[in-house]
Design a protein around this motif. Structure first.
Motif, mmCIF file in Angstrom:
data_model
loop_
_atom_site.group_PDB
_atom_site.id
_atom_site.type_symbol
_atom_site.label_atom_id
_atom_site.label_comp_id
_atom_site.label_asym_id
_atom_site.label_seq_id
_atom_site.Cartn_x
_atom_site.Cartn_y
_atom_site.Cartn_z
ATOM 1 N N LEU A 40 70.822 6.822 -3.999
ATOM 2 C CA LEU A 40 70.205 7.704 -4.984
ATOM 3 C C LEU A 40 68.946 7.018 -5.495
ATOM 4 O O LEU A 40 68.876 5.785 -5.540
ATOM 5 N N VAL A 41 67.956 7.808 -5.890
ATOM 6 C CA VAL A 41 66.733 7.245 -6.457
ATOM 7 C C VAL A 41 66.675 7.609 -7.935
ATOM 8 O O VAL A 41 66.725 8.787 -8.302
ATOM 9 N N LEU A 42 66.585 6.586 -8.764
ATOM 10 C CA LEU A 42 66.452 6.759 -10.208
ATOM 11 C C LEU A 42 65.022 6.401 -10.609
ATOM 12 O O LEU A 42 64.469 5.411 -10.125
ATOM 13 N N PHE A 43 64.433 7.203 -11.488
ATOM 14 C CA PHE A 43 63.027 6.987 -11.846
ATOM 15 C C PHE A 43 62.829 7.052 -13.356
ATOM 16 O O PHE A 43 63.562 7.732 -14.072
ATOM 17 N N GLY A 123 65.757 9.307 -14.673
ATOM 18 C CA GLY A 123 66.081 10.580 -14.054
ATOM 19 C C GLY A 123 66.609 10.378 -12.648
ATOM 20 O O GLY A 123 66.349 9.345 -12.013
ATOM 21 N N LEU A 124 67.343 11.352 -12.155
ATOM 22 C CA LEU A 124 67.885 11.312 -10.798
ATOM 23 C C LEU A 124 66.976 12.157 -9.918
ATOM 24 O O LEU A 124 66.937 13.384 -10.028
ATOM 25 N N HIS A 127 67.229 15.840 -8.467
ATOM 26 C CA HIS A 127 68.310 16.515 -9.204
ATOM 27 C C HIS A 127 67.919 16.691 -10.669
ATOM 28 O O HIS A 127 68.766 16.610 -11.551
ATOM 29 N N GLU A 128 66.644 16.955 -10.900
ATOM 30 C CA GLU A 128 66.173 17.077 -12.283
ATOM 31 C C GLU A 128 66.776 18.273 -13.011
ATOM 32 O O GLU A 128 66.731 18.349 -14.241
ATOM 33 N N GLN A 129 67.346 19.214 -12.258
ATOM 34 C CA GLN A 129 67.965 20.379 -12.890
ATOM 35 C C GLN A 129 69.328 20.050 -13.474
ATOM 36 O O GLN A 129 69.907 20.849 -14.223
ATOM 37 N N LEU A 130 69.869 18.881 -13.155
ATOM 38 C CA LEU A 130 71.182 18.497 -13.662
ATOM 39 C C LEU A 130 71.143 18.234 -15.166
ATOM 40 O O LEU A 130 70.185 17.663 -15.689
ATOM 41 N N VAL A 178 64.227 14.873 -21.982
ATOM 42 C CA VAL A 178 63.030 14.110 -22.337
ATOM 43 C C VAL A 178 62.148 14.845 -23.345
ATOM 44 O O VAL A 178 61.163 14.284 -23.825
ATOM 45 N N ASP A 179 62.520 16.076 -23.670
ATOM 46 C CA ASP A 179 61.759 16.860 -24.645
ATOM 47 C C ASP A 179 62.488 16.919 -25.991
ATOM 48 O O ASP A 179 62.203 17.792 -26.807
ATOM 49 N N SER A 180 63.417 15.981 -26.215
ATOM 50 C CA SER A 180 64.241 16.018 -27.421
ATOM 51 C C SER A 180 64.375 14.616 -28.014
ATOM 52 O O SER A 180 65.380 13.923 -27.784
ATOM 53 N N PRO A 181 63.381 14.148 -28.762
ATOM 54 C CA PRO A 181 63.482 12.810 -29.363
ATOM 55 C C PRO A 181 64.648 12.734 -30.345
ATOM 56 O O PRO A 181 65.111 13.755 -30.873
#
Length: 294
Positions: A40-43, A123-124, A127-130, A178-181
């Protein structure tokens, strides 16, 4: 039906070091669950919603390592390949430096924590929709202000120490995460309604603002939001809204989010009419983005 589950566990065991510890687990759950993909790639993002420049958040990340039996390899400046070795669950641990108080970076000290999702969570890729679950270990008595919904009816994977507790939230996808501090601590919370929808000011540090100043700020913010709503037909484009206000002598700025705004203003913002109007203009500007751009 099998599906992927992402859980981020956050703790701050030594706030004086300004380090946030994160443990991210990806696992296969449900009926007929098979092993994870071989890798898996995590970024770490190089952007945050509302801030229109490349942000090198990966420079604050250290110690990325997989928990056995997996292993990690850095493949880009902001990405790591996680070898799962055929397991149904794989975990990565890392630390994030949080020593800069801005609206787009993490900040941690003994009194509070301000967590910016894009600068904290991996993030994965693909699979950003997860969705994701976020478990945060905090000292007992701390609370959280965030637009992420809190959840209680889930098994928690983090066992807190006797003087800690775990706050749990869920995001439907990576963009929302990421849009929810998140503001953590013993900050002041001031709740009010606008057009029948709940709003909340989270103000840190609490000692820098008086009760009278808060009442005035809430009343004027209600007027601002009601006026802006009229420009767009009268409706508010969210179900609830968080205003995360930090009072700091060497900063001023704001960052809009889908259902919240991060704000930094001078502690002297209530001292003169001009300073107070400047604070209100900041509030009006960021809240306006709830309709325009967001």
């Amino acid at each position: 039906m099998a599906s992927l589950l992402v859980v981020h566990r956050v703790s701050i065991p030594a706030p004086q070091t300004h380090l946030v510890h994160v443990e991210t687990t990806v696992s296969v759950t449900g009926d007929g669950a098979q092993a994870l993909a071989e890798s898996l790639v995590l970024f770490m993002p190089v952007w945050t919603p509302g801030s229109y420049l490349v942000r090198e958040y990966a420079r604050h990340v250290e110690g990325v390592a997989a928990v056995a039996p997996g292993r990690t390899t850095k493949i880009r400046k902001n990405a790591w390949r996680l070898e799962t070795e055929g397991a149904k669950s794989a975990t990565v641990r890392y630390r994030v430096y949080a020593g800069e108080l801005t609206v787009r970076t993490n900040h941690v000290d003994e009194s509070h924590a301000f967590l910016v999702g894009a600068a904290l969570f991996l993030g994965l890729e693909g699979h950003e929709q997860l969705g994701a679950r976020v478990e945060i270990v905090v000292p007992r008595g701390w609370r959280a202000s965030t637009s992420l919904p809190a959840v209680t009816a889930v098994p928690r994977t983090t066992a807190p120490a006797s003087n800690d507790e775990v706050l749990t939230f869920e995001a439907p996808d990576f963009d929302t995460l990421v849009d929810s501090p998140i503001e953590l601590g013993t900050h002041r919370e001031e709740r009010f309604d606008v057009a029948g929808k709940p709003h909340c000011y989270a103000i840190w540090p609490t000692k820098l603002v008086s009760d009278a100043d808060v009442r005035r700020l809430v009343a004027d913010t209600k007027t601002i939001l009601e006026t802006e709503a009229k420009l767009f037909g009268g409706a508010l484009p969210y179900e609830d809204y968080e205003l995360l206000l930090h009072l700091a002598p060497r900063g001023r700025g704001g960052l809009e989010h889908n259902a919240s705004a991060a704000l930094i203003a001078s502690p002297a913002s209530f001292a003169t009419r001009d300073a107070y109007l400047d604070l209100l203009s900041l509030v009006a500007h960021e809240a306006f983005h709830a309709w325009n751009i967001k």
